[in-house]
Motif scaffolding. Structure first.
Motif, PDB file in Angstrom:
ATOM      1  N   SER A  12      22.932  -6.778   2.776  1.00  0.00           N
ATOM      2  CA  SER A  12      22.294  -7.603   3.805  1.00  0.00           C
ATOM      3  C   SER A  12      20.776  -7.509   3.712  1.00  0.00           C
ATOM      4  O   SER A  12      20.215  -6.514   3.230  1.00  0.00           O
ATOM      5  N   LEU A  13      20.083  -8.536   4.216  1.00  0.00           N
ATOM      6  CA  LEU A  13      18.627  -8.567   4.157  1.00  0.00           C
ATOM      7  C   LEU A  13      18.022  -7.431   4.974  1.00  0.00           C
ATOM      8  O   LEU A  13      17.045  -6.801   4.552  1.00  0.00           O
ATOM      9  N   SER A  14      18.593  -7.151   6.141  1.00  0.00           N
ATOM     10  CA  SER A  14      18.056  -6.069   6.963  1.00  0.00           C
ATOM     11  C   SER A  14      18.197  -4.726   6.256  1.00  0.00           C
ATOM     12  O   SER A  14      17.307  -3.877   6.323  1.00  0.00           O
ATOM     13  N   LYS A  15      19.316  -4.537   5.557  1.00  0.00           N
ATOM     14  CA  LYS A  15      19.533  -3.295   4.818  1.00  0.00           C
ATOM     15  C   LYS A  15      18.545  -3.182   3.655  1.00  0.00           C
ATOM     16  O   LYS A  15      18.034  -2.092   3.365  1.00  0.00           O
ATOM     17  N   GLN A  16      18.251  -4.307   2.988  1.00  0.00           N
ATOM     18  CA  GLN A  16      17.275  -4.292   1.901  1.00  0.00           C
ATOM     19  C   GLN A  16      15.891  -3.922   2.408  1.00  0.00           C
ATOM     20  O   GLN A  16      15.164  -3.140   1.782  1.00  0.00           O
ATOM     21  N   ILE A  17      15.508  -4.487   3.548  1.00  0.00           N
ATOM     22  CA  ILE A  17      14.202  -4.175   4.133  1.00  0.00           C
ATOM     23  C   ILE A  17      14.145  -2.701   4.526  1.00  0.00           C
ATOM     24  O   ILE A  17      13.172  -1.997   4.227  1.00  0.00           O
ATOM     25  N   PHE A  18      15.194  -2.245   5.190  1.00  0.00           N
ATOM     26  CA  PHE A  18      15.282  -0.827   5.583  1.00  0.00           C
ATOM     27  C   PHE A  18      15.139   0.075   4.367  1.00  0.00           C
ATOM     28  O   PHE A  18      14.331   1.000   4.354  1.00  0.00           O
ATOM     29  N   GLN A  19      15.918  -0.204   3.310  1.00  0.00           N
ATOM     30  CA  GLN A  19      15.909   0.663   2.138  1.00  0.00           C
ATOM     31  C   GLN A  19      14.564   0.651   1.437  1.00  0.00           C
ATOM     32  O   GLN A  19      14.085   1.690   0.957  1.00  0.00           O
ATOM     33  N   SER A  20      13.928  -0.517   1.381  1.00  0.00           N
ATOM     34  CA  SER A  20      12.626  -0.608   0.726  1.00  0.00           C
ATOM     35  C   SER A  20      11.581   0.222   1.459  1.00  0.00           C
ATOM     36  O   SER A  20      10.779   0.930   0.834  1.00  0.00           O
ATOM     37  N   ILE A  21      11.594   0.181   2.780  1.00  0.00           N
ATOM     38  CA  ILE A  21      10.632   0.973   3.551  1.00  0.00           C
ATOM     39  C   ILE A  21      10.938   2.454   3.414  1.00  0.00           C
ATOM     40  O   ILE A  21      10.022   3.282   3.298  1.00  0.00           O
ATOM     41  N   VAL A  22      12.229   2.819   3.408  1.00  0.00           N
ATOM     42  CA  VAL A  22      12.605   4.224   3.183  1.00  0.00           C
ATOM     43  C   VAL A  22      12.064   4.699   1.836  1.00  0.00           C
ATOM     44  O   VAL A  22      11.494   5.796   1.729  1.00  0.00           O
ATOM     45  N   ASP A  23      12.231   3.881   0.795  1.00  0.00           N
ATOM     46  CA  ASP A  23      11.737   4.246  -0.534  1.00  0.00           C
ATOM     47  C   ASP A  23      10.220   4.449  -0.520  1.00  0.00           C
ATOM     48  O   ASP A  23       9.699   5.378  -1.155  1.00  0.00           O
ATOM     49  N   HIS A  24       9.497   3.564   0.186  1.00  0.00           N
ATOM     50  CA  HIS A  24       8.046   3.699   0.272  1.00  0.00           C
ATOM     51  C   HIS A  24       7.653   4.996   0.983  1.00  0.00           C
ATOM     52  O   HIS A  24       6.712   5.677   0.565  1.00  0.00           O
ATOM     53  N   ILE A  25       8.376   5.328   2.051  1.00  0.00           N
ATOM     54  CA  ILE A  25       8.052   6.540   2.806  1.00  0.00           C
ATOM     55  C   ILE A  25       8.341   7.786   1.980  1.00  0.00           C
ATOM     56  O   ILE A  25       7.502   8.686   1.858  1.00  0.00           O
ATOM     57  N   ARG A  26       9.533   7.845   1.375  1.00  0.00           N
ATOM     58  CA  ARG A  26       9.922   9.043   0.622  1.00  0.00           C
ATOM     59  C   ARG A  26       9.159   9.187  -0.684  1.00  0.00           C
ATOM     60  O   ARG A  26       9.106  10.268  -1.261  1.00  0.00           O
ATOM     61  N   SER A  27       8.572   8.087  -1.157  1.00  0.00           N
ATOM     62  CA  SER A  27       7.761   8.152  -2.370  1.00  0.00           C
ATOM     63  C   SER A  27       6.315   8.530  -2.063  1.00  0.00           C
ATOM     64  O   SER A  27       5.531   8.764  -2.981  1.00  0.00           O
ATOM     65  N   GLY A  28       5.943   8.556  -0.772  1.00  0.00           N
ATOM     66  CA  GLY A  28       4.564   8.837  -0.402  1.00  0.00           C
ATOM     67  C   GLY A  28       3.671   7.619  -0.486  1.00  0.00           C
ATOM     68  O   GLY A  28       2.455   7.713  -0.308  1.00  0.00           O
ATOM     69  N   LEU A  29       4.251   6.442  -0.778  1.00  0.00           N
ATOM     70  CA  LEU A  29       3.457   5.211  -0.863  1.00  0.00           C
ATOM     71  C   LEU A  29       3.054   4.726   0.524  1.00  0.00           C
ATOM     72  O   LEU A  29       2.053   4.022   0.670  1.00  0.00           O
ATOM     73  N   LEU A  30       3.855   5.061   1.520  1.00  0.00           N
ATOM     74  CA  LEU A  30       3.492   4.836   2.922  1.00  0.00           C
ATOM     75  C   LEU A  30       3.184   6.200   3.527  1.00  0.00           C
ATOM     76  O   LEU A  30       4.097   6.953   3.850  1.00  0.00           O
ATOM     77  N   PRO A  31       1.915   6.555   3.643  1.00  0.00           N
ATOM     78  CA  PRO A  31       1.562   7.884   4.146  1.00  0.00           C
ATOM     79  C   PRO A  31       2.046   8.091   5.577  1.00  0.00           C
ATOM     80  O   PRO A  31       2.176   7.149   6.351  1.00  0.00           O
ATOM     81  N   GLN A  32       2.305   9.324   5.913  1.00  0.00           N
ATOM     82  CA  GLN A  32       2.709   9.647   7.272  1.00  0.00           C
ATOM     83  C   GLN A  32       1.592   9.286   8.245  1.00  0.00           C
ATOM     84  O   GLN A  32       0.426   9.554   8.006  1.00  0.00           O
ATOM     85  N   GLY A  33       1.993   8.646   9.334  1.00  0.00           N
ATOM     86  CA  GLY A  33       1.029   8.197  10.324  1.00  0.00           C
ATOM     87  C   GLY A  33       0.559   6.768  10.116  1.00  0.00           C
ATOM     88  O   GLY A  33      -0.102   6.194  10.991  1.00  0.00           O
ATOM     89  N   SER A  34       0.885   6.166   8.965  1.00  0.00           N
ATOM     90  CA  SER A  34       0.448   4.788   8.710  1.00  0.00           C
ATOM     91  C   SER A  34       1.276   3.806   9.525  1.00  0.00           C
ATOM     92  O   SER A  34       2.425   4.060   9.870  1.00  0.00           O
ATOM     93  N   GLN A  35       0.685   2.672   9.832  1.00  0.00           N
ATOM     94  CA  GLN A  35       1.322   1.674  10.679  1.00  0.00           C
ATOM     95  C   GLN A  35       2.050   0.639   9.832  1.00  0.00           C
ATOM     96  O   GLN A  35       1.498   0.117   8.858  1.00  0.00           O
ATOM     97  N   LEU A  36       3.270   0.316  10.209  1.00  0.00           N
ATOM     98  CA  LEU A  36       4.021  -0.732   9.534  1.00  0.00           C
ATOM     99  C   LEU A  36       3.564  -2.095  10.039  1.00  0.00           C
ATOM    100  O   LEU A  36       3.000  -2.205  11.143  1.00  0.00           O
TER     101      LEU A  36
END
Length: 492
Positions: A12-36
């Motif tokens: 599903s599209l929502s699952k793809q969006i969720f997974q992509s953001i999870v990947d960014h967070i766990r990869s450090g590409l989205l730093p902790q404290g950053s705003q979505l």
């Protein structure tokens, strides 16, 4: 933040969006404290419904990855141990988050070589087990006899003498090739990157095992590939499921680690290797066979590589030497044929104009001597002792509900915990005790499973393994109520 939406995917599209953001967070590409991005902004950017993004954000909150603050926005959660003190003179880099990038995830780099007193996260070999002194002597000898090597470039394809030596070396695995069909790469990771940048573009289908090597996921996802996964059992990739996927989607590449699979350690049977090759021939696709450590077996030799049965050029074979000989030299070998090889050579030219000559010449004397055979024998013996030690410790101290696969080669042990246990959270506790491991979620290309972990027994010495595994088991016992373990069922 780049989010690739695959509208023809069964996810599903929502699952793809969720997974992509999870990947960014766990990869450090989205730093902790950053705003979505706001829900409205992201739904407009991705051309999906408002409700779809809301559903993805709610799932992120449920997993405790983000926090939504009324009137302010949604922010990546900050772990208490990672809160940084704000300094007056600290430069502000927040503006950089507005720059669009095309890196969907980079989880492997976070676990490849990380600080920690006891590293169980990275599949590296203890430097004390490698032929450092011999290589040092050969480098001194080489430079004293021919100092001009420092001022010379290598051939783009790689040093010819090393390619001759490697074509001879591969014959022991029944891989028949010639120096003209070998390419020297900066480790097998570059070989993977060359394959991806040469043959994969947005929307092209790549089939991978699930779980699989995180570095390969990062590379293929980075090219915008549509990744489909096939589960594995004790004989490797389940070819009946693979056949159904291939009939429906016609993948361009099938990526596999058939020998001492990373991360599970399983070995694909000879029968399935042949079936996999037949499937590739029937749909005219490429098999990328990644073989990082087939020499590291603890009982009998594994089946010969799929490449040994390839007479029509369907297999691109990647062989790494870095881990087992000299990590700092970063030497890998790629074997292919026909126009596929020519296009990969062109990609290598565009990438770096050839690997460093010094490192290639450094390994050549060792590869061509009997010391190579002796080294591999000693390495197998030493690593088997460490594997047995870890298995014994797990049997005595791990709580009930944990199982693992007995690896008959390679560098890793794959553990499965109760499904409700999240090893990403366990990692936080382990780091407090200066211990690291690879959480299983990093190894899943599509639908993640969070209750697995990979322990590498090859980098730490026996004393460190004793300390690390006992401490880790103490953490597991505190997190999993049911204790005492004498009955561990296998993963498969």
């Amino acid at each position: 933040m780049h989010i690739e939406i695959q509208r023809k995917s069964e996810t599903s599209l929502s699952k793809q969006i969720f997974q992509s953001i999870v990947d960014h967070i766990r990869s450090g590409l989205l730093p902790q404290g950053s705003q979505l991005p706001s829900v409205r902004e992201l739904s407009k950017e991705l051309e999906v419904s408002f409700v779809t993004v809301v559903k993805a954000y709610k799932e992120l909150e449920k997993e405790n990855l983000v926090t939504s603050i009324q009137g302010k926005g949604t922010f990546v959660n900050i772990e208490e141990s990672d809160i940084r003190k704000t300094e007056k003179d600290e430069p502000a880099f927040d503006w950089q988050l507005s720059l669009q990038d095309y890196v969907p995830r980079a989880q492997f780099s976070r676990f490849h070589h990380v600080p920690g007193e006891i590293q169980l996260s990275s599949s590296m070999i203890d430097p004390g087990l490698l032929p450092n002194r011999y290589l040092e002597q050969e480098i001194h000898k080489m430079l004293s006899e021919n100092p001009r090597i420092l001022s010379q470039y290598s051939e783009i394809q790689g040093d010819y003498k090393l390619r001759v030596a490697m074509s001879q070396y591969l014959k022991q695995f029944e891989v028949s090739t010639t120096p003209d069909n070998l390419l020297i790469t900066n480790g097998s990771q570059q070989g993977l990157d060359l394959v991806a940048r040469t043959f994969i573009g947005p929307g092209d289908v790549v089939v991978m095992e699930s779980p699989t090597y995180p570095g390969a996921i990062d590379i293929f996802r980075g090219r915008g590939a549509t990744i489909l996964t096939v589960p594995i059992d004790k004989e490797g990739m389940k070819v009946d499921i693979l056949q159904n996927l291939c009939d429906k989607y016609k993948p361009k590449i099938i990526y596999t680690i058939p020998t001492f699979h990373n991360p599970t350690g399983t070995v694909m049977s000879h029968k399935r290797r042949r079936q996999l090759l037949e499937i590739a021939k029937s749909i005219q696709c490429i098999i990328v066979e990644d073989d990082p450590w087939c020499e590291i077996y603890f009982d009998k030799k594994p089946p010969t590589p799929i490449k040994s049965m390839d007479y029509y050029g369907h297999v691109i074979y990647l062989k790494g030497l870095s881990k087992t000989l000299a990590p700092s030299c970063r030497i890998g070998i790629l074997s292919a044929s026909g126009s596929i090889f020519n296009r990969l050579l062109a990609a290598k030219s565009n990438a770096d104009l050839g690997s460093p000559l010094l490192t290639q010449k450094s390994l050549l004397p060792f590869v061509t001597s009997k010391k190579m055979i002796e080294h591999m024998k000693k390495l197998r013996t030493a690593l088997k002792v460490r594997r047995d030690l870890v298995l014994d410790l797990l049997s005595h101290y791990a709580p009930e509900g944990i199982s693992w696969i007995l690896p008959i080669g390679g560098l890793n042990i794959w553990l499965s915990l109760p499904t409700w246990v999240d090893t990403n959270q366990l990692l936080i506790e382990a780091k407090k005790n200066n211990i690291t491991f690879l959480p299983g979620s990093a190894c899943y290309p599509v639908v993640q499973e969070n209750h697995h972990m990979r322990l590498s027994f090859s980098y730490m010495n026996e004393q460190q393994l004793q300390q690390g595994i006992r401490t880790l088991c103490n953490i597991l016992n505190s997190e999993i109520p049911s204790k005492k373990n004498n009955n561990n069922t296998p993963y498969f």
